[in-house]
Design a protein around this motif. Structure first.
Motif, PDB file in Angstrom:
ATOM      1  N   ASP A  75      -2.318   0.384   0.121  1.00  0.00           N
ATOM      2  CA  ASP A  75      -2.955   1.577  -0.020  1.00  0.00           C
ATOM      3  C   ASP A  75      -3.400   2.033  -1.496  1.00  0.00           C
ATOM      4  O   ASP A  75      -4.099   2.967  -1.646  1.00  0.00           O
ATOM      5  CB  ASP A  75      -1.745   2.539   0.301  1.00  0.00           C
ATOM      6  N   THR A  78      -7.026   2.134  -2.237  1.00  0.00           N
ATOM      7  CA  THR A  78      -7.738   3.428  -1.766  1.00  0.00           C
ATOM      8  C   THR A  78      -8.370   4.260  -2.938  1.00  0.00           C
ATOM      9  O   THR A  78      -7.893   4.471  -3.635  1.00  0.00           O
ATOM     10  CB  THR A  78      -6.826   3.955  -0.692  1.00  0.00           C
ATOM     11  N   ARG A  80      -9.850   6.911  -4.647  1.00  0.00           N
ATOM     12  CA  ARG A  80      -9.565   8.540  -4.507  1.00  0.00           C
ATOM     13  C   ARG A  80     -10.834   9.455  -5.112  1.00  0.00           C
ATOM     14  O   ARG A  80     -10.956  10.413  -4.738  1.00  0.00           O
ATOM     15  CB  ARG A  80      -8.304   8.662  -5.027  1.00  0.00           C
ATOM     16  N   ALA A  94      -5.756   4.786  -5.913  1.00  0.00           N
ATOM     17  CA  ALA A  94      -4.540   5.386  -5.675  1.00  0.00           C
ATOM     18  C   ALA A  94      -3.208   5.030  -6.067  1.00  0.00           C
ATOM     19  O   ALA A  94      -2.359   5.553  -6.404  1.00  0.00           O
ATOM     20  CB  ALA A  94      -4.226   5.399  -4.002  1.00  0.00           C
ATOM     21  N   MET A 225      -0.958  10.596   1.998  1.00  0.00           N
ATOM     22  CA  MET A 225      -2.351  10.601   2.159  1.00  0.00           C
ATOM     23  C   MET A 225      -3.166  12.127   2.782  1.00  0.00           C
ATOM     24  O   MET A 225      -3.447  11.733   3.994  1.00  0.00           O
ATOM     25  CB  MET A 225      -3.096   9.361   2.498  1.00  0.00           C
TER      26      MET A 225
END
Length: 380
Positions: A75, A78, A80, A94, A225
């Motif tokens: 994660d 990811t 952002r 992230a 999230m």
């Protein structure tokens, strides 16, 4: 009569050769203050052709790549947030990492990581906003830390501000310019906005109640999230536009966050679809009605419908001429002055989690980690 026409033509020819004239036109129409070509006339012509490319959807599409090794939590990859400058695209992830790409080559050129600190939640180090100036990159995280790095220097970021989640809340969005940094917080009543002097890095204002109703959502962002709580963007007039799912305000950065205008939306706002240009902003309601308004007066410039907005995730961005909305994997374009629908991008990119544009480029991240870049630049 012929002599008069000749006199007028010769006068116009002389005026049209004035570099000062073309400089003023370029600044007024395209917002450009830095000369990148031989003459200001060439600069004006370049941005005029680039704007035409936006209208006719003439661009090159590239997928950007970087080495994901060394990231422990999937994660953490990811994306952002995204930020564009004339030379770079910055991507905030992230896990607190910012990766910088060179727009001329589409290559990943630098990686910046925050100074170590105890985590206050799984995503407390997630990057919430990035500011790029001529030589520096400033990025902020959910826990309130703000770091500064030299773009062409060592890949080391120094902490310019130590976040205090307990007293300030969660830094849910961050933006700015060379002169101002602005943070939008949620979690502690009466402390929604923090404004820093970008030159001295000194905090100049704390206050505002915009996110008081979203306090719990702000705290959840540290561990989950969740959906975006709010968004804040800075215009070229030293004002900022901020919104939550229910309210929009415009405030003065020079006058201690003085609220210039405020409006409530009873039917709700799609936070991720809000954005600003130099003098206008776009807001999309939950039912898909988009409004473009002047930042100084809130006067409506135009409106258009974003089809399917109530059934899918929509992200928006805008530049001086156009408003772009991505939903259902399709990027659609409207004129920002008339609200006329122009076209959609050829590429289907899936659901996006970050989306940004300027006068030349459009960038998006889909599927959490896939970075797309469109270049509308005119050939020199």
């Amino acid at each position: 009569m012929a002599s008069t026409v000749s006199s007028v033509c010769s006068t116009w020819r002389a005026v049209s050769r004035s570099d000062l004239l073309w400089r003023r036109l370029t600044r007024r129409i395209w917002g450009r203050t830095i000369l990148l070509r031989d003459r200001w006339r060439d600069e004006y012509v370049y941005w005029h052709r680039t704007a035409t490319n936006f209208r006719t959807q003439r661009s090159t599409h590239t997928t950007l790549h970087f080495d994901p090794s060394g990231v422990e939590d999937p994660d953490g990859l990811t994306c952002r947030c995204l930020t564009l400058s004339d030379a770079h695209l910055a991507c905030g992830f992230a896990d607190g990492t910012v990766r910088l790409f060179d727009l001329a080559t589409s290559l990943h050129v630098s990686t910046f990581r925050p100074q170590p600190r105890d985590r206050l939640g799984r995503f407390s180090r997630a990057v919430t906003g990035i500011v790029i100036t001529d030589s520096t990159l400033i990025f902020a995280m959910l826990d309130g830390d703000i770091h500064v790095a030299i773009i062409n220097g060592p890949q080391i970021a120094r902490r310019a501000h130590l976040g205090d989640v307990v007293n300030d809340g969660v830094l849910v969005d961050f933006t700015g310019s060379e002169r101002w940094w602005v943070g939008l917080y949620a979690g502690v009543p009466g402390r929604a906005f923090h404004i820093w002097n970008g030159m001295t890095e000194q905090l100049t204002f704390v206050g505002g109640t915009l996110t008081d109703q979203e306090a719990l959502m702000g705290w959840h962002m540290l561990t989950e999230m969740t959906e975006f709580v709010g968004r804040v963007r800075v215009t070229s007039w030293e004002t900022a536009v901020a919104c939550t799912s229910a309210r929009v305000i415009v405030f003065d950065l020079r006058n201690q966050g003085f609220v210039l205008s405020e409006e409530e939306y009873r039917r709700g706002i799609i936070v991720t679809a809000a954005d600003v240009s130099r003098s206008a902003f776009v807001i999309v309601g939950r039912r898909g009605l988009a409004n473009v308004r002047r930042t100084d007066t809130l006067e409506e410039v135009c409106r258009f419908i974003v089809s399917g907005a109530s059934q899918m995730v929509v992200m928006g961005c805008m530049n001086e001429g156009y408003a772009l909305m991505c939903g259902g994997g399709v990027v659609r374009v409207w004129e920002a002055e008339r609200g006329a629908y122009l076209d959609s991008f050829m590429e289907m990119i899936g659901e996006v989690n970050a989306f940004v544009c300027d006068e030349r480029h459009v960038a998006a991240c889909s599927g959490g980690t896939t970075l797309h870049l469109w270049d509308f630049g005119a050939a020199d």
